[in-house]
Design an enzyme around this catalytic site. Sequence first.
Site, mmCIF file in Angstrom:
data_model
loop_
_atom_site.group_PDB
_atom_site.id
_atom_site.type_symbol
_atom_site.label_atom_id
_atom_site.label_comp_id
_atom_site.label_asym_id
_atom_site.label_seq_id
_atom_site.Cartn_x
_atom_site.Cartn_y
_atom_site.Cartn_z
ATOM 1 N N ALA A 1 44.630 82.865 -8.826
ATOM 2 C CA ALA A 1 42.558 82.185 -9.371
ATOM 3 C C ALA A 1 42.347 83.345 -7.941
ATOM 4 O O ALA A 1 41.375 83.460 -8.554
ATOM 5 C CB ALA A 1 42.746 81.261 -9.232
ATOM 6 N N GLU B 1 49.510 74.441 -8.703
ATOM 7 C CA GLU B 1 50.459 74.261 -8.108
ATOM 8 C C GLU B 1 50.504 72.728 -7.870
ATOM 9 O O GLU B 1 51.147 71.811 -7.314
ATOM 10 C CB GLU B 1 51.277 75.041 -7.003
ATOM 11 C CG GLU B 1 51.494 76.579 -7.944
ATOM 12 C CD GLU B 1 52.185 76.852 -7.283
ATOM 13 O OE1 GLU B 1 53.462 78.088 -7.881
ATOM 14 O OE2 GLU B 1 51.955 76.943 -5.528
ATOM 15 N N THR C 1 47.588 80.518 -17.253
ATOM 16 C CA THR C 1 46.290 79.456 -16.211
ATOM 17 C C THR C 1 44.885 79.816 -16.220
ATOM 18 O O THR C 1 44.064 79.338 -16.233
ATOM 19 C CB THR C 1 46.958 80.820 -15.204
ATOM 20 O OG1 THR C 1 47.006 81.979 -15.743
ATOM 21 C CG2 THR C 1 48.086 79.943 -14.440
ATOM 22 N N ILE D 1 35.929 75.055 -8.442
ATOM 23 C CA ILE D 1 36.884 75.612 -9.724
ATOM 24 C C ILE D 1 35.997 76.283 -10.659
ATOM 25 O O ILE D 1 34.867 75.734 -10.957
ATOM 26 C CB ILE D 1 36.552 73.649 -10.315
ATOM 27 C CG1 ILE D 1 37.361 72.910 -9.829
ATOM 28 C CG2 ILE D 1 37.326 73.509 -11.894
ATOM 29 C CD1 ILE D 1 38.785 73.573 -8.896
ATOM 30 N N LEU D 2 36.944 77.630 -10.704
ATOM 31 C CA LEU D 2 36.300 78.880 -11.232
ATOM 32 C C LEU D 2 35.529 78.087 -13.531
ATOM 33 O O LEU D 2 34.448 78.483 -13.346
ATOM 34 C CB LEU D 2 37.186 79.857 -11.582
ATOM 35 C CG LEU D 2 37.427 80.501 -9.754
ATOM 36 C CD1 LEU D 2 38.712 81.124 -9.893
ATOM 37 C CD2 LEU D 2 35.838 80.792 -9.414
ATOM 38 N N ILE E 1 49.224 83.945 -17.365
ATOM 39 C CA ILE E 1 50.908 82.909 -17.441
ATOM 40 C C ILE E 1 50.213 81.584 -18.437
ATOM 41 O O ILE E 1 51.419 80.633 -18.629
ATOM 42 C CB ILE E 1 51.366 82.949 -16.658
ATOM 43 C CG1 ILE E 1 51.585 82.329 -15.789
ATOM 44 C CG2 ILE E 1 52.226 84.717 -16.091
ATOM 45 C CD1 ILE E 1 52.230 81.837 -14.452
#
Lengths: 316, 727, 213
Positions: free
Chosen positions: B512, B688, B470, B612-613, B468
């Site tokens: 995620a 979020e 992301t 943090i990917l 979306i």
Amino acid sequence: MRSFSYEKATDPAAAAARAAEVEGAKFVAGGTNLLDLMKLEIETPVHLIDVNGLGLDRIGETEEGGLRIGTLVSNTALMADARVRRDYPVLTRAIAAGASGQLRNKATTGGNLLQRTRCPYFYDTAQPCNKRVPGSGCSALAEGGFSRQLGIIGTSDSCIATHPSDMAVAMRVLDATVETVTPAGMTRRIPLGEFHLLPGDTPERETALMPGELITAVTLPAPVGGVQRYHKARDRASYAFALVSVALIRQPDGSGRVALGGVAPRPWRSAEADAELPDGAHAVMARLLDGARPTEENAFKITLAERTLAAMLAEE
Amino acid sequence: MEFNQPAGENTLFDGGRVVGKPHRRVEGPLKVAGVAPYAYERHDVVAGQLYGYPLGAGIAHGRIRSIDAGAARAAPGVRAVVTALDIEPLDIWDYNVARLFGGDVVEHYHQAIAVVVAESFEQARAAAALIEVDYAPGDPADYDLDAAFRRLEGTGEPGTLVGDVEAAFRDAAAVVDQMYHTPSQSHMMMEPHASVVDWSDGGEMTVWTSNQMIAWNRQALATTFGIDPERIRVESPYVGGGFGGKLWLRADAVLAAIGSREVGAPVKLALPRPFMMNNTTHRSATVQRIRLAAGPDGKLKGIWHEAASHSLPGGRGENPTAQTPFFYGTETMRVQNHVVDMKLPESSDMRAPGEASGLMALEIAMDEMAEALGMDPVRFRIVNDTQVNPSNPEQPFSERHFVECLERGAEAFGWETRNTTPGGTRDGQWLVGHGVAGAFRGALLMPSGARAVLEGGRLVVETDMTDIGTGSYTILGQTAAEVMGLPMEAVEMRLANSAFPVSSGSGGQFGAASSTAGVYAACMALRERIAGHLGVEDPEFRDGRVIAGNTNMALAELEGQIEAVDSMEWGDFQSRYQMSTFGAHFVEVGVHAATGEVRVRRMLAVVDSGRILNPVTARSQLIGAMTMGVGAALSEEMALDTAKGMFANHDLAGYEVAVHADIPEQEVIFLDTLDGVASPLKAKGVGELGLCGVAAALANAVYNATGVRVRDYPVTLDKIIGGLPAI
Amino acid sequence: MSPPIEFELRRRTLLASVAAVAAGSGMAGRGQAQDRAATPPGASTGTVRFTVNGEARELTLDNRTTLLDALREHLRLTGTKKGCDHGQCGACTCTVNGERINSCLSLAVAHEGDEIETIEGIGTPDAPDPMQAAFLAHDGFQCGYCTPGQIQSGRAMLEEIRAGVPSHVTGDLTATIAVTDAEIRERMSGNICRCGAYANILAAITEVAEEQA
């Protein structure tokens, strides 16, 4: 949007005559407000007369040393004009504070004056609105109504809508005159201060134009000099309608002129209030906003107008 | 695969070549060229699409006496009009509250009551305006949330109760006791809800839509229409923003389906923008009373948080106390949330439901308490850190680095040099202030599956996960590339199709961590298949090759197609931990000394959110959330007409979200903490978290700039102007 | 898998009251300054010729068709987006004769002879133009829906600065306008990005502006 037929006008007087003759006809130029309203069936013309080909898109100089702005001059072209920037900076500032780059490229001078209110109830066809459906009632004034953005002066029990234009506020402080052609082919000159009507019992009547009458130009008198400022107070920093806007021209001797946007059904100015300018913002607003009838939600506009002007005066 | 113990030393991701590295959005080239197809644009998928247009109710509640659609049916190009009176009320799926269509009951303003199908958009829209409706409006209803809060305060059982909170307040050195208000907020994603539905023959239904949750959407359609979900296919490969507003089945798909069934042709329908605010869902307004008690050392002795929000009967409202049981250490605590039935449009989830509203209030209260104690607000929060769940001290946090967020942020922002005197800093016409707030959001997880297919050295991964905005395409591709030892270019991600294995979907900040774990599970299963195929044990996958013992071959040399399907299930061990994400927001604002206009000058977020990917897409999530927080703080408010029971400013001119000119320099620092409890990738969500606390940091900065404490959002000039200095 | 069940919309029997509906619905009436009986005095369709991305096009359209819907529905150039259809978001931005406009608020039939450029005309996924490339490099988007409008607006906006069009944040109205962060932010404010990519969009546009300088 209702079905409509469409023609391109080639002559201003003929266009006016045609508009008077065809029931439900409207002029379209930039269309940025008209199409918006047609989609919601707030405007329901059955015939559109496209005036973009009339050649009224030039800014010329008047014999009096002022400017004659063709009605089709875009907001962008007007604010960018070197003469306007030099001699009427308040006009550039006001236009630049309104809408967005895309809208200013399309919106025209005449169309800007003919913008309709942004009152949320005017925009919602399921709700009563005396301006949209005369006699249906005013939702903004009704119990529970939302009126934060709306007018505080010049309003009536029928309607508290504001005129949303920034450009018009600057034109008002510059003593502009609207030039028209009537369906009979006559030229009329209407001082901007008399162009927008107060709502009274007939908020559906918004301008002094007669049916079919076409704006051809707006003229500005010779430059008046002075320091010219425009402050638009709003919630977000851009692309938002004014809560209050103030157009100010101040001469070195302290005299000058003040017009307000966002508070009334037309750009709000009075000679009596102008005369108070040497005595400061409080004196001006005591006159200019004398008789204001705000709602609980928009009473802040009185304080905001005064403080905005005070800050503009203090800036110099 | 079940994740049943914390991820240990894990060379696969800890030494990642792809995961954790910056990588551009893989679908980006399609988006910047304008060729990524969104739902309403699927001219390619089925021929003969007709246009649908909705009509919404003009009253807030009541009944429809009659609908005259005669003129509409006779209008040019109209193929059908189906009104709510024409059909029995459709069923309601679990997470929908108001009925999406059918029957004579009106539950909220702009509830869909008719759909027109015509040959063109213009014809459908015009015909919808010809429908005449006769209503029997319901009795005047009560929309006073403050009054409801006063009625409910102290009633019912608290959700969380720790110790004797009244005693703590009696003994406190400092007490804060204030009311806070947050307004209803609208998602206002840029792409309206839209669907193309082909249900021409009443058999198989195909839905090209814009939705965050494919499996939910399919099940909701099945329930709504009373048909077998196996007959429904849902695709949503590109979603023009959701923010929770596209978690659910909405009227676009339902009306398009009804229209399609009625005329026997595919129908496309997008919700008109002025219709979205009242027709779809929104975040409820909240009323919150927060009481804090602290000792002379600044330690919290009591937190007492009670709140109310509104909902249609049966809905969840907005629980702004969500973070309170977990965020700060305290000796005692009392937390209670009330949901008030109101005949308003359906309130539901919006980005960080609960915490977003709750922290708007709690983090002002924390600022007020710091001031009451004479403590620095950063220090005050550090003093009240906890490493265990304060409402259940047996339960440690899996990872919690909130203090580090505050300290790193304070240093990077130059917090120490700020002027602590409210109203004390002036820059020309601007009063300048600084504010801080803590950020907290739960780290939820959902089961998530995928299918991985290797052929000719190319890997195709299919999952019904959505992107979306992301970055799902990218981080899932990175995960698959990492596990299979392939370059990104050799991986193709196929998302958001109900024919693919069910994933977590996108919502609740769970996407995620959950969906990458699902892809990990599928790829690990594929590795086993390959090992079995080659008859080797525990092979290594790197550089496009599979290596074990004497075997060393390119994956491209493997014959045929090798496929594996698996999903990640989450083991019970996680319940021994409280899993959350943390952050700190620092903001500098200017407040116009005359008008009270607030303009943000700079923003910093420091984030503790697991691995943090992809720092590129994660940073975008953060700055995007910070931007939404600016809107929430300064301008966003659904204006409730308390007599009509509707939100009056129902378009993008009336509801002001932040624009370019509102957004200053934004900085983001990721701590890149690893959380082995949270997922095999040691990752948690960030999308979020970034919104949580932003608005309070702004409100606190406005206070620091002006000395005016606004507890009623949005922080608009009318609430400030009375407290500004004379000019 | 269970066998398909033929679905029928469960129709209600027609209510007796339907016949009596004309009795009027009070405030629910939609609109209406004009008499419903008024009908267009001429044709409600028209033919328009313009070029789109350099290609000559001729379309016969319902007069009500906006330029946006002509592009999206008739020419199937869906890169230009419909976000609000009311000039409140900027997703529909394209250029006409080099100027950026909101194509949702412009009638297609009014564009006779115009040169229209859409996102599809400036670059492709494999060969992006510099602004598209800069958006990729700076992650100037998330969901991507406002992106074509941002890119079109960004390109045209830099031209407006070069042409000397002032903005709300321009200091001296008679001096040459500098390309500053504040100028870009103000001039891009007609393009809303709810994902909040503004800071990255600024970086992308700044990079292009510097390359062009």
